[in-house]
Write a protein that holds these residues in place. Sequence first.
Motif, PDB file in Angstrom:
ATOM      1  N   GLY A 115       0.829  -1.198   0.000  1.00  0.00           N
ATOM      2  CA  GLY A 115       0.000   0.000   0.000  1.00  0.00           C
ATOM      3  C   GLY A 115       0.866   1.251   0.000  1.00  0.00           C
ATOM      4  N   VAL A 116       0.323   2.345  -0.516  1.00  0.00           N
ATOM      5  CA  VAL A 116       1.020   3.627  -0.535  1.00  0.00           C
ATOM      6  C   VAL A 116       0.078   4.686   0.028  1.00  0.00           C
ATOM      7  CG1 VAL A 116       0.362   4.057  -2.948  1.00  0.00           C
ATOM      8  CG2 VAL A 116       2.271   5.314  -1.936  1.00  0.00           C
ATOM      9  N   PHE A 117       0.608   5.529   0.936  1.00  0.00           N
ATOM     10  CA  PHE A 117      -0.225   6.467   1.671  1.00  0.00           C
ATOM     11  C   PHE A 117       0.484   7.816   1.832  1.00  0.00           C
ATOM     12  CE2 PHE A 117      -0.966   2.151   3.098  1.00  0.00           C
ATOM     13  CZ  PHE A 117      -2.348   2.022   3.092  1.00  0.00           C
ATOM     14  N   GLY A 118      -0.315   8.826   2.130  1.00  0.00           N
ATOM     15  CA  GLY A 118       0.207  10.091   2.617  1.00  0.00           C
ATOM     16  C   GLY A 118      -0.120  10.208   4.096  1.00  0.00           C
ATOM     17  N   ALA A 161       5.154  10.613   3.181  1.00  0.00           N
ATOM     18  CA  ALA A 161       4.629   9.450   2.480  1.00  0.00           C
ATOM     19  C   ALA A 161       4.980   8.168   3.223  1.00  0.00           C
ATOM     20  CB  ALA A 161       5.188   9.397   1.060  1.00  0.00           C
ATOM     21  N   VAL A 162       4.129   7.144   3.061  1.00  0.00           N
ATOM     22  CA  VAL A 162       4.294   5.847   3.718  1.00  0.00           C
ATOM     23  C   VAL A 162       4.130   4.743   2.680  1.00  0.00           C
ATOM     24  CG1 VAL A 162       3.409   4.286   5.494  1.00  0.00           C
ATOM     25  CG2 VAL A 162       3.333   6.767   5.871  1.00  0.00           C
ATOM     26  N   ILE A 163       5.032   3.781   2.705  1.00  0.00           N
ATOM     27  CA  ILE A 163       4.895   2.571   1.882  1.00  0.00           C
ATOM     28  C   ILE A 163       4.847   1.367   2.817  1.00  0.00           C
ATOM     29  CG2 ILE A 163       5.962   1.095   0.136  1.00  0.00           C
ATOM     30  CD1 ILE A 163       7.201   3.524  -1.100  1.00  0.00           C
ATOM     31  N   GLU A 164       3.835   0.510   2.628  1.00  0.00           N
ATOM     32  CA  GLU A 164       3.677  -0.676   3.466  1.00  0.00           C
ATOM     33  C   GLU A 164       3.697  -1.943   2.612  1.00  0.00           C
ATOM     34  OE1 GLU A 164       0.886   1.237   6.998  1.00  0.00           O
ATOM     35  OE2 GLU A 164      -0.021  -0.068   5.471  1.00  0.00           O
ATOM     36  N   PHE A 165       4.195  -3.037   3.215  1.00  0.00           N
ATOM     37  CA  PHE A 165       4.187  -4.351   2.583  1.00  0.00           C
ATOM     38  C   PHE A 165       3.542  -5.339   3.556  1.00  0.00           C
ATOM     39  CE2 PHE A 165       7.684  -1.970   0.773  1.00  0.00           C
ATOM     40  CZ  PHE A 165       7.483  -2.152  -0.598  1.00  0.00           C
ATOM     41  N   TYR A 166       2.737  -6.265   3.026  1.00  0.00           N
ATOM     42  CA  TYR A 166       1.968  -7.180   3.851  1.00  0.00           C
ATOM     43  C   TYR A 166       2.389  -8.626   3.558  1.00  0.00           C
ATOM     44  CZ  TYR A 166      -0.728  -2.871   3.526  1.00  0.00           C
ATOM     45  OH  TYR A 166      -1.105  -1.544   3.506  1.00  0.00           O
ATOM     46  N   LEU A 171       0.849  -9.349   9.570  1.00  0.00           N
ATOM     47  CA  LEU A 171       2.152  -8.700   9.647  1.00  0.00           C
ATOM     48  C   LEU A 171       2.254  -7.594   8.595  1.00  0.00           C
ATOM     49  CD1 LEU A 171       4.962  -8.826  11.051  1.00  0.00           C
ATOM     50  CD2 LEU A 171       5.683 -10.343   9.192  1.00  0.00           C
ATOM     51  N   VAL A 172       2.887  -6.462   8.977  1.00  0.00           N
ATOM     52  CA  VAL A 172       3.108  -5.361   8.054  1.00  0.00           C
ATOM     53  C   VAL A 172       4.517  -4.808   8.267  1.00  0.00           C
ATOM     54  CG1 VAL A 172       2.011  -3.764   9.686  1.00  0.00           C
ATOM     55  CG2 VAL A 172       2.340  -3.061   7.318  1.00  0.00           C
ATOM     56  N   THR A 173       5.235  -4.591   7.184  1.00  0.00           N
ATOM     57  CA  THR A 173       6.502  -3.864   7.235  1.00  0.00           C
ATOM     58  C   THR A 173       6.277  -2.502   6.599  1.00  0.00           C
ATOM     59  OG1 THR A 173       7.239  -4.835   5.146  1.00  0.00           O
ATOM     60  CG2 THR A 173       7.910  -5.932   7.174  1.00  0.00           C
ATOM     61  N   ARG A 174       7.000  -1.498   7.086  1.00  0.00           N
ATOM     62  CA  ARG A 174       6.611  -0.129   6.746  1.00  0.00           C
ATOM     63  C   ARG A 174       7.831   0.775   6.653  1.00  0.00           C
ATOM     64  NH1 ARG A 174       1.576   3.123   9.227  1.00  0.00           N
ATOM     65  NH2 ARG A 174       2.530   5.130   9.645  1.00  0.00           N
TER      66      ARG A 174
END
Length: 226
Positions: A115-118, A161-166, A171-174
């Motif tokens: 996911g990509v976020f602000g 900005a935030v980038i997350e991996f699932y 579990l989430v890495t960020r």
Amino acid sequence: MIRSKFIVMIFTLISLQILCSDKTTAQTEDVPKVEVGVHFTSITKPDFSNGDTEPGFGGRFTFNLNRSIALEAVGNFFPHNCRFCGRGPVAGDNSGNITQGLFGIKAGKRFEKWGVFGKARPGIVSFSVGDSKYVDTGAGISFPFELRRQRLTNFAADLGAVIEFYPSRRLVTRFEAGDTLIHYRQRQSNFFSFDPITGTTFLVPFTTRSETRHNFQFTAGVGWRF
């Protein structure tokens, strides 16, 4: 200033993507509502503060309102005790160790595995010995002054900005990158001077003007979803 414009541009593009995205692309299963995480972080001070990068660590609590929007609370601590940092004729106003407390919103697009976020999180940044001034001790000696230092707490805002991996549902890495804006309020201080004619020392008052400074901050961590 260029950093801040770049971050604002990223946040704007993410927001437009949310508004224009097709709802049918959403993943069918719900996102876990609660996340807790730990992370390492670093903050890079402006050039006039020697451009130092301070490492730290912290924790995060996230409540997912839906797939696109979440509320977040973050606390960070930077243990390095910088003794004289920043500007001013006496000492810097970002000295000592640093504590951050931030609360705000994360908004963006979530896919199946990433996911990509602000992010926009106002809060406070506190320097353990950020306010310094000389005081007259009243002692009848050649130098009757002492330097007193105390905590200085300022309003702040974390934009970026935030980038997350699932790797799994739980579990989430960020990774985060952003501009931490710190507003330093106007304060009264002083410094000592020497009169060569009379051979005496005395205090000269001055006013430190208010200003807002930009500080690049990077964060990497892991979280668990419930």
